[in-house]
Motif scaffolding. Structure first.
Motif, short mmCIF file in Angstrom:
data_model
loop_
_atom_site.label_atom_id
_atom_site.label_comp_id
_atom_site.label_asym_id
_atom_site.label_seq_id
_atom_site.Cartn_x
_atom_site.Cartn_y
_atom_site.Cartn_z
N THR A 172 0.81 -1.23 0.00
CA THR A 172 0.00 0.00 0.00
C THR A 172 0.84 1.27 0.00
O THR A 172 0.32 2.34 -0.29
CB THR A 172 -0.96 0.01 1.22
OG1 THR A 172 -0.17 -0.13 2.41
CG2 THR A 172 -1.97 -1.12 1.13
N THR A 173 2.14 1.18 0.30
CA THR A 173 3.02 2.35 0.27
C THR A 173 3.79 2.45 -1.04
O THR A 173 4.60 3.36 -1.22
CB THR A 173 4.02 2.32 1.44
OG1 THR A 173 4.91 1.21 1.27
CG2 THR A 173 3.31 2.23 2.77
N GLY A 174 3.56 1.49 -1.96
CA GLY A 174 4.24 1.51 -3.24
C GLY A 174 5.52 0.69 -3.30
O GLY A 174 6.17 0.62 -4.33
N LYS A 175 5.90 0.06 -2.18
CA LYS A 175 7.10 -0.78 -2.17
C LYS A 175 6.79 -2.10 -2.87
O LYS A 175 5.71 -2.67 -2.71
CB LYS A 175 7.57 -1.05 -0.75
CG LYS A 175 8.10 0.18 -0.06
CD LYS A 175 8.56 -0.16 1.34
CE LYS A 175 9.01 1.09 2.07
NZ LYS A 175 9.32 0.81 3.47
N LYS A 176 7.77 -2.59 -3.62
CA LYS A 176 7.61 -3.85 -4.35
C LYS A 176 8.35 -4.96 -3.62
O LYS A 176 9.47 -4.78 -3.16
CB LYS A 176 8.14 -3.71 -5.77
CG LYS A 176 7.32 -2.70 -6.57
CD LYS A 176 7.79 -2.60 -7.99
CE LYS A 176 6.99 -1.51 -8.68
NZ LYS A 176 6.20 -1.97 -9.76
N PHE A 177 7.67 -6.11 -3.53
CA PHE A 177 8.23 -7.27 -2.86
C PHE A 177 8.15 -8.49 -3.76
O PHE A 177 7.27 -8.58 -4.62
CB PHE A 177 7.45 -7.58 -1.56
CG PHE A 177 7.66 -6.56 -0.49
CD1 PHE A 177 8.66 -6.72 0.45
CD2 PHE A 177 6.86 -5.42 -0.43
CE1 PHE A 177 8.85 -5.77 1.44
CE2 PHE A 177 7.05 -4.47 0.56
CZ PHE A 177 8.05 -4.64 1.50
N GLU A 178 9.06 -9.43 -3.52
CA GLU A 178 9.00 -10.73 -4.17
C GLU A 178 8.87 -11.78 -3.07
O GLU A 178 9.72 -11.85 -2.18
CB GLU A 178 10.26 -10.99 -4.99
CG GLU A 178 10.22 -12.34 -5.70
CD GLU A 178 11.48 -12.60 -6.50
OE1 GLU A 178 11.37 -12.63 -7.73
OE2 GLU A 178 12.55 -12.76 -5.88
N VAL A 179 7.80 -12.53 -3.13
CA VAL A 179 7.56 -13.59 -2.15
C VAL A 179 7.63 -14.91 -2.88
O VAL A 179 6.97 -15.12 -3.89
CB VAL A 179 6.18 -13.42 -1.46
CG1 VAL A 179 5.94 -14.54 -0.46
CG2 VAL A 179 6.07 -12.06 -0.79
N LYS A 180 8.48 -15.81 -2.36
CA LYS A 180 8.61 -17.15 -2.93
C LYS A 180 8.02 -18.15 -1.96
O LYS A 180 8.33 -18.13 -0.76
CB LYS A 180 10.08 -17.49 -3.21
CG LYS A 180 10.69 -16.62 -4.29
CD LYS A 180 12.11 -17.04 -4.60
CE LYS A 180 12.69 -16.16 -5.69
NZ LYS A 180 14.05 -16.57 -6.06
N LEU A 181 7.16 -19.02 -2.49
CA LEU A 181 6.46 -20.00 -1.68
C LEU A 181 6.76 -21.40 -2.19
O LEU A 181 6.91 -21.60 -3.41
CB LEU A 181 4.95 -19.77 -1.76
CG LEU A 181 4.45 -18.37 -1.41
CD1 LEU A 181 3.11 -18.13 -2.05
CD2 LEU A 181 4.38 -18.22 0.08
N ASP A 182 6.80 -22.36 -1.29
CA ASP A 182 6.83 -23.76 -1.70
C ASP A 182 5.47 -24.03 -2.34
O ASP A 182 4.44 -23.86 -1.69
CB ASP A 182 7.05 -24.66 -0.48
CG ASP A 182 7.12 -26.14 -0.83
OD1 ASP A 182 6.19 -26.63 -1.51
OD2 ASP A 182 8.08 -26.79 -0.40
N ALA A 183 5.45 -24.39 -3.60
CA ALA A 183 4.19 -24.51 -4.34
C ALA A 183 3.32 -25.66 -3.83
O ALA A 183 2.11 -25.64 -4.04
CB ALA A 183 4.46 -24.68 -5.83
N LYS A 184 3.91 -26.62 -3.15
CA LYS A 184 3.12 -27.75 -2.64
C LYS A 184 2.52 -27.45 -1.27
O LYS A 184 1.36 -27.76 -1.02
CB LYS A 184 3.99 -29.00 -2.56
CG LYS A 184 3.21 -30.21 -2.11
CD LYS A 184 4.02 -31.47 -2.18
CE LYS A 184 3.15 -32.65 -1.79
NZ LYS A 184 3.76 -33.91 -2.14
#
Length: 102
Positions: free
Chosen positions: A79-91
């Motif tokens: 909501t503040t305009g910061k960009k993040f990359e979140v990696k998840l275990d797909a299973k």
């Protein structure tokens, strides 16, 4: 002849390494979902957004990591305009990485 064999072996290893990190082909996704190898994308998206309440999803990608594990990557803007990359275990949906995208 030894030089040609060495060149062929190096090329094969390079190509194999590239394939191990390649995106999952779209035509394989349905089978992965049905088999349970990947949890539903809605749940994975919700897990990523839960790390940054109110964030907007910009992009998603399903990849294999170097160990062959299926990883769901979500690019978000909070909501503040910061960009993040979140990696998840797909299973399992477990968060593997959550970093500010610079």
């Amino acid at each position: 002849m030894k030089t040609l064999t060495a060149l062929f072996a190096a090329t094969a290893l390079t190509l194999t390494a590239g394939l191990a990190q390649a995106d999952v082909r779209p035509d394989h996704i349905e089978g992965l979902l049905k088999s349970g190898a990947v949890m539903p994308f809605e749940k994975l998206n919700a897990a990523a957004v839960a790390k940054h309440a109110g964030a907007t999803i910009n992009d998603t990608e399903l990849d294999h990591n170097n160990s062959g594990v299926l990883v769901y990557e979500v690019d978000l803007t909070d909501t503040t305009g910061k960009k993040f990359e979140v990696k998840l275990d797909a299973k399992t949906g477990a968060v593997l990485e959550d970093k500010l995208d610079t």
